[in-house]
Design a protein around this motif. Structure first.
Motif, PDB file in Angstrom:
ATOM      1  N   ALA A 183      18.662  49.774  50.432  1.00  0.00           N
ATOM      2  CA  ALA A 183      19.223  48.743  49.564  1.00  0.00           C
ATOM      3  C   ALA A 183      19.506  47.445  50.305  1.00  0.00           C
ATOM      4  O   ALA A 183      19.354  46.351  49.740  1.00  0.00           O
ATOM      5  CB  ALA A 183      20.497  49.260  48.907  1.00  0.00           C
ATOM      6  N   SER A 184      19.911  47.516  51.561  1.00  0.00           N
ATOM      7  CA  SER A 184      20.299  46.311  52.300  1.00  0.00           C
ATOM      8  C   SER A 184      19.186  45.763  53.187  1.00  0.00           C
ATOM      9  O   SER A 184      19.402  44.807  53.931  1.00  0.00           O
ATOM     10  CB  SER A 184      21.526  46.615  53.171  1.00  0.00           C
ATOM     11  OG  SER A 184      21.218  47.628  54.123  1.00  0.00           O
ATOM     12  N   VAL A 185      18.007  46.340  53.094  1.00  0.00           N
ATOM     13  CA  VAL A 185      16.897  45.879  53.938  1.00  0.00           C
ATOM     14  C   VAL A 185      16.319  44.587  53.367  1.00  0.00           C
ATOM     15  O   VAL A 185      15.875  44.566  52.213  1.00  0.00           O
ATOM     16  CB  VAL A 185      15.792  46.947  54.033  1.00  0.00           C
ATOM     17  CG1 VAL A 185      14.615  46.432  54.855  1.00  0.00           C
ATOM     18  CG2 VAL A 185      16.343  48.229  54.651  1.00  0.00           C
TER      19      VAL A 185
ATOM     20  N   LEU B 132      13.482  52.371  45.356  1.00  0.00           N
ATOM     21  CA  LEU B 132      14.431  52.667  46.436  1.00  0.00           C
ATOM     22  C   LEU B 132      15.667  51.769  46.374  1.00  0.00           C
ATOM     23  O   LEU B 132      16.478  51.765  47.302  1.00  0.00           O
ATOM     24  CB  LEU B 132      13.746  52.479  47.786  1.00  0.00           C
ATOM     25  CG  LEU B 132      12.595  53.443  48.079  1.00  0.00           C
ATOM     26  CD1 LEU B 132      11.744  52.917  49.233  1.00  0.00           C
ATOM     27  CD2 LEU B 132      13.125  54.826  48.403  1.00  0.00           C
ATOM     28  N   ALA B 133      15.817  51.042  45.278  1.00  0.00           N
ATOM     29  CA  ALA B 133      16.890  50.042  45.176  1.00  0.00           C
ATOM     30  C   ALA B 133      18.279  50.652  45.306  1.00  0.00           C
ATOM     31  O   ALA B 133      19.215  50.003  45.784  1.00  0.00           O
ATOM     32  CB  ALA B 133      16.768  49.289  43.857  1.00  0.00           C
ATOM     33  N   SER B 134      18.428  51.907  44.870  1.00  0.00           N
ATOM     34  CA  SER B 134      19.748  52.542  44.914  1.00  0.00           C
ATOM     35  C   SER B 134      19.980  53.337  46.195  1.00  0.00           C
ATOM     36  O   SER B 134      21.049  53.919  46.388  1.00  0.00           O
ATOM     37  CB  SER B 134      19.923  53.463  43.703  1.00  0.00           C
ATOM     38  OG  SER B 134      18.951  54.502  43.731  1.00  0.00           O
TER      39      SER B 134
ATOM     40  N   ASP C 206      10.706  57.229  53.676  1.00  0.00           N
ATOM     41  CA  ASP C 206      11.293  56.977  52.363  1.00  0.00           C
ATOM     42  C   ASP C 206      11.253  58.192  51.456  1.00  0.00           C
ATOM     43  O   ASP C 206      12.008  58.269  50.481  1.00  0.00           O
ATOM     44  CB  ASP C 206      10.573  55.813  51.683  1.00  0.00           C
ATOM     45  CG  ASP C 206       9.094  56.104  51.453  1.00  0.00           C
ATOM     46  OD1 ASP C 206       8.649  56.087  50.288  1.00  0.00           O
ATOM     47  OD2 ASP C 206       8.365  56.343  52.439  1.00  0.00           O
ATOM     48  N   LEU C 207      10.375  59.161  51.749  1.00  0.00           N
ATOM     49  CA  LEU C 207      10.203  60.304  50.860  1.00  0.00           C
ATOM     50  C   LEU C 207      11.153  61.452  51.161  1.00  0.00           C
ATOM     51  O   LEU C 207      11.264  62.389  50.367  1.00  0.00           O
ATOM     52  CB  LEU C 207       8.760  60.813  50.940  1.00  0.00           C
ATOM     53  CG  LEU C 207       7.681  59.837  50.467  1.00  0.00           C
ATOM     54  CD1 LEU C 207       6.304  60.458  50.615  1.00  0.00           C
ATOM     55  CD2 LEU C 207       7.936  59.390  49.031  1.00  0.00           C
ATOM     56  N   ASP C 208      11.840  61.399  52.270  1.00  0.00           N
ATOM     57  CA  ASP C 208      12.799  62.452  52.595  1.00  0.00           C
ATOM     58  C   ASP C 208      14.122  62.194  51.881  1.00  0.00           C
ATOM     59  O   ASP C 208      14.455  61.052  51.551  1.00  0.00           O
ATOM     60  CB  ASP C 208      13.020  62.508  54.109  1.00  0.00           C
ATOM     61  CG  ASP C 208      11.856  63.154  54.830  1.00  0.00           C
ATOM     62  OD1 ASP C 208      11.245  64.076  54.251  1.00  0.00           O
ATOM     63  OD2 ASP C 208      11.543  62.743  55.963  1.00  0.00           O
TER      64      ASP C 208
END
Length: 281
Positions: free
Chosen positions: A265-267, A258-260, A189-191
């Protein structure tokens, strides 16, 4: 990576989770476990399985052979059909002081037939058994571990922003040039999100290995010889969620932040907490 192995999948088999449970219940030794788990191999959910026979371990003994006798550690690497391999690898644990595993096959024949050797030749050291981030970091850090807290830190380790081994290999023009996926406890997620820009990030990014992805280390579980001595009170130390901290440069995983992201977003995440900021229990 070797698609030809799929021809060995068969419905005349037993699913992996059933074979593993049966092996756990029926086995009295590591060699027993290996025999049971490969029976009716389904060829699905292929893994490297490591079985430690704790009743053989004696860390208080005077010599290494008595501390870790043959039969202590068995490893099985499953592939479809006849290509799996298992062996007693207690000598590795005894000689090196550790056995480390990082999602790559140990046995050369399994490494080769599964297609990892071909991937290494085509794409570089990311697919090497011992020359990419996780094995290099393990070998560098392991000699300094002397206690449980040190092991906890090791299993949650990620200092990708300044770790030499977190540099994206075989890609001189990558920007950024480090990846949070290239560490022990990876944080996809950080990349940065690469989208269709992957081709400009070098060959690894085209495989979506170093750009933002919903992938990474999500927990850690640790036990020890001392913790397993009392069979009525077997216990360990566990932690839930991606790693965090390390000079406050790793924020707690947060779904809202991470919503955007097109990657996240689709997870679906029904029932999951928004922020993973948990301690060891």
């Amino acid at each position: 990576y070797n698609m030809s192995l799929y021809e060995y999948l068969t419905t005349q088999s037993t699913s992996e989770f059933i074979r593993v449970m049966a092996a756990n219940y029926l086995s009295k030794s590591g060699s027993d476990w290996m025999t049971y788990v490969q029976t009716n191999n389904s060829g699905t959910y292929n893994n490297q399985w490591m079985v430690v026979d704790m009743k053989l371990v004696n860390p208080l003994a005077g010599d290494n052979m008595t501390k870790i006798p043959n039969g202590t550690l068995w490893v099985y690497e499953q592939l479809p059909g006849p290509y799996g391999r298992f062996a007693d690898v207690s000598h590795v644990l005894r000689d090196n002081g550790m056995w480390i595993s990082y999602n790559l096959p140990y046995f050369p024949e399994v490494y080769n037939v599964s297609g990892n050797e071909a991937m290494k030749e085509q794409y570089g050291s990311y697919f090497s058994y011992d020359k990419y981030a996780r094995p290099e970091i393990f070998h560098r850090q392991a000699p300094s571990i002397t206690d449980l807290d040190g092991m906890k830190t090791m299993m949650r380790y990620n200092r990708y922003w300044n770790d030499t081994f977190s540099l994206i290999p075989d890609c001189d023009k990558c920007t950024p040039n480090n990846s949070a996926m290239l560490s022990i406890a990876s944080r996809g997620d950080l990349d940065p999100y690469l989208g269709d820009k992957g081709i400009n990030m070098g060959v690894l990014a085209t495989l979506q290995q170093v750009g933002q992805q919903n992938l990474g280390a999500i927990d850690a579980k640790i036990t020890s010889w001392t913790m397993t001595k009392d069979p009525d009170h077997l216990h360990g130390h566990i932690i839930c969620g991606p790693t965090l901290g390390f000079e406050n440069k790793l924020p707690a995983f947060n779904w809202t932040s991470l919503a955007s992201s097109p990657v996240f977003a689709s997870v679906p995440r029904q029932g999951l907490p928004d922020v993973y900021n948990f301690s060891w229990i």
